[in-house]
Design an enzyme around this catalytic site. Structure first.
Site, PDB file in Angstrom:
ATOM      1  N   GLN A  99      -8.727   4.153  -2.155  1.00 39.14           N
ATOM      2  CA  GLN A  99      -9.861   4.347  -3.055  1.00 39.14           C
ATOM      3  C   GLN A  99     -11.135   4.630  -2.268  1.00 39.14           C
ATOM      4  OE1 GLN A  99      -8.545   0.890  -6.009  1.00 39.14           O
ATOM      5  NE2 GLN A  99     -10.456   1.810  -6.660  1.00 39.14           N
ATOM      6  N   SER A 112      -4.928   0.396   2.443  1.00 38.92           N
ATOM      7  CA  SER A 112      -4.840  -0.302   1.158  1.00 38.92           C
ATOM      8  C   SER A 112      -3.903   0.457   0.218  1.00 38.92           C
ATOM      9  CB  SER A 112      -6.239  -0.489   0.566  1.00 38.92           C
ATOM     10  OG  SER A 112      -6.203  -1.261  -0.622  1.00 38.92           O
ATOM     11  N   LEU A 113      -4.441   1.023  -0.847  1.00 37.87           N
ATOM     12  CA  LEU A 113      -3.657   1.824  -1.782  1.00 37.87           C
ATOM     13  C   LEU A 113      -2.849   2.901  -1.058  1.00 37.87           C
ATOM     14  CD1 LEU A 113      -3.077   3.341  -4.519  1.00 37.87           C
ATOM     15  CD2 LEU A 113      -5.336   4.371  -4.226  1.00 37.87           C
ATOM     16  N   ARG A 170      -0.900  -2.040 -10.543  1.00 33.28           N
ATOM     17  CA  ARG A 170      -1.674  -2.791  -9.537  1.00 33.28           C
ATOM     18  C   ARG A 170      -3.157  -2.792  -9.893  1.00 33.28           C
ATOM     19  NH1 ARG A 170      -4.078  -1.053  -4.478  1.00 33.28           N
ATOM     20  NH2 ARG A 170      -3.854  -2.573  -2.768  1.00 33.28           N
ATOM     21  N   HIS A 178      -8.742  -7.316  -2.193  1.00 30.66           N
ATOM     22  CA  HIS A 178      -8.365  -7.983  -0.955  1.00 30.66           C
ATOM     23  C   HIS A 178      -9.100  -9.301  -0.709  1.00 30.66           C
ATOM     24  CE1 HIS A 178      -5.982  -4.491  -0.089  1.00 30.66           C
ATOM     25  NE2 HIS A 178      -7.037  -3.721  -0.243  1.00 30.66           N
ATOM     26  N   GLN A 187      -0.630  -7.969   0.619  1.00 32.16           N
ATOM     27  CA  GLN A 187      -1.677  -6.959   0.826  1.00 32.16           C
ATOM     28  C   GLN A 187      -2.725  -6.978  -0.270  1.00 32.16           C
ATOM     29  OE1 GLN A 187      -2.138  -3.474  -0.765  1.00 32.16           O
ATOM     30  NE2 GLN A 187      -1.776  -2.101   0.963  1.00 32.16           N
TER      31      GLN A 187
END
Length: 313
Positions: A13, A94-95, A119, A203, A252
């Site tokens: 993102q 991340s993503l 998610r 996170h 994660q």
């Protein structure tokens, strides 16, 4: 790892923009086909949203996540259909880790798109708008940021979320705690400390309640052993077994993205070239700040893909 010394990394993102991949789509029908494949599964026209907006819709977490995953895979497919070789390892921010798993063959595109949409939805449920915040701190090392967060937390949550560079860390947590941390970071000498325009404090422990539900979703999809190793964010480790990958993806969600360590891992593993696969050049910029010895490039259009193909001949 194979003999080549190239790693592919996929952005998360923050790299999305209205109109992204329009040039590639004009040259390669597979781009729109990739978006259509995922859109059918989700019941949302992702291509229309990425090309026409509105920007607010594209920036909603549950839309951003599948849109960015599909954009990364569309770019990857263009690379491969033009004869681009497989890298020796992949990673994602991340993503982006989900895009890396799809590209590696560990996860089908439609399952990956569904997973990241879920998610995003679960994260938003765990931390409703207005309850959490994220902020970027520049000019303080990770240890100073950790100390600032501990002081600022009081009886709330604030912690490092993205360890993006030696002196670039994103923090996440409760709104008031993040505000206190921003103020304390400025007092501690941060060059910049600014609240980010995001709707979910990623996170950190605020989204931990979503992790158990995400684990249930992960059990519903077929995860396979990756054909290309994928470096996991939460552990800075490569896992081959699907169950290990599932467990790492759950962690994660609420643990920090250890991007500095990830790039260092790649370099120490013999990687000399890191290729960003997807819209934008965010990860290329981060890589440059982490290690100037490794070559970095981004596949953002046909000229950059042709240039990289020439490099890897």
């Amino acid at each position: 790892m194979s003999e080549n010394s190239v790693a592919f990394v996929f952005p998360g993102q923050g790299s999305q923009s209205v109109g992204m991949l329009s040039e590639l789509a004009a040259d390669f029908p597979s781009v729109k086909e990739t978006f259509a494949e995922a859109s059918d599964r989700l019941g949302v026209d992702l291509w229309d949203m990425t090309q026409n907006g509105p920007e607010e819709a594209l920036n909603r977490t549950e839309n951003t996540q599948p849109a960015m995953l599909v954009a990364g895979i569309a770019t990857w497919r263009v690379w491969r259909e033009n004869g681009g070789p497989l890298p020796s390892i992949m990673a994602g921010h991340s993503l982006g880790e989900y895009a890396a798993l799809v590209a590696s063959g560990a996860l089908d595109l439609v399952d990956g798109a569904w997973l990241v949409a879920e998610r995003g939805r679960l994260m938003q449920q765990a931390a409703p708008p207005g309850s959490g915040a994220m902020a970027a701190l520049l000019g303080l090392n990770a240890e100073r940021v950790e100390a600032v967060c501990q002081l600022a937390a009081e009886d709330e949550i604030v912690a490092p979320a993205n360890l993006n560079g030696p002196s670039q860390t994103v923090i996440a947590g409760s709104v008031d705690a993040v505000d206190r941390a921003v103020r304390m970071a400025r007092e501690a000498g941060a060059k910049r400390a600014a609240i980010l325009p995001v709707s979910v404090p990623c996170h950190c422990d605020l989204v931990k309640p979503a992790a158990e539900e995400l684990g249930k979703r992960l059990e519903q999809v077929n995860l396979r052993q990756p054909q290309v190793p994928v470096l996991q964010n939460a552990d800075v480790a490569v896992f081959n077994e699907p169950e290990q990958i599932r467990e790492s993806l759950v962690r994660q969600l609420y643990q920090p993205v250890r991007w500095v360590e990830s790039i260092e891992f790649l370099v120490e593993s013999g990687i000399t070239r890191i290729v960003e696969c997807g819209p934008g050049k965010v990860l290329s910029g981060l890589t440059r700040r982490i290690n100037r010895e490794v070559t970095q490039t981004a596949l953002i259009d046909m000229p950059s893909i042709h240039a990289e193909l020439s490099e890897q001949e």
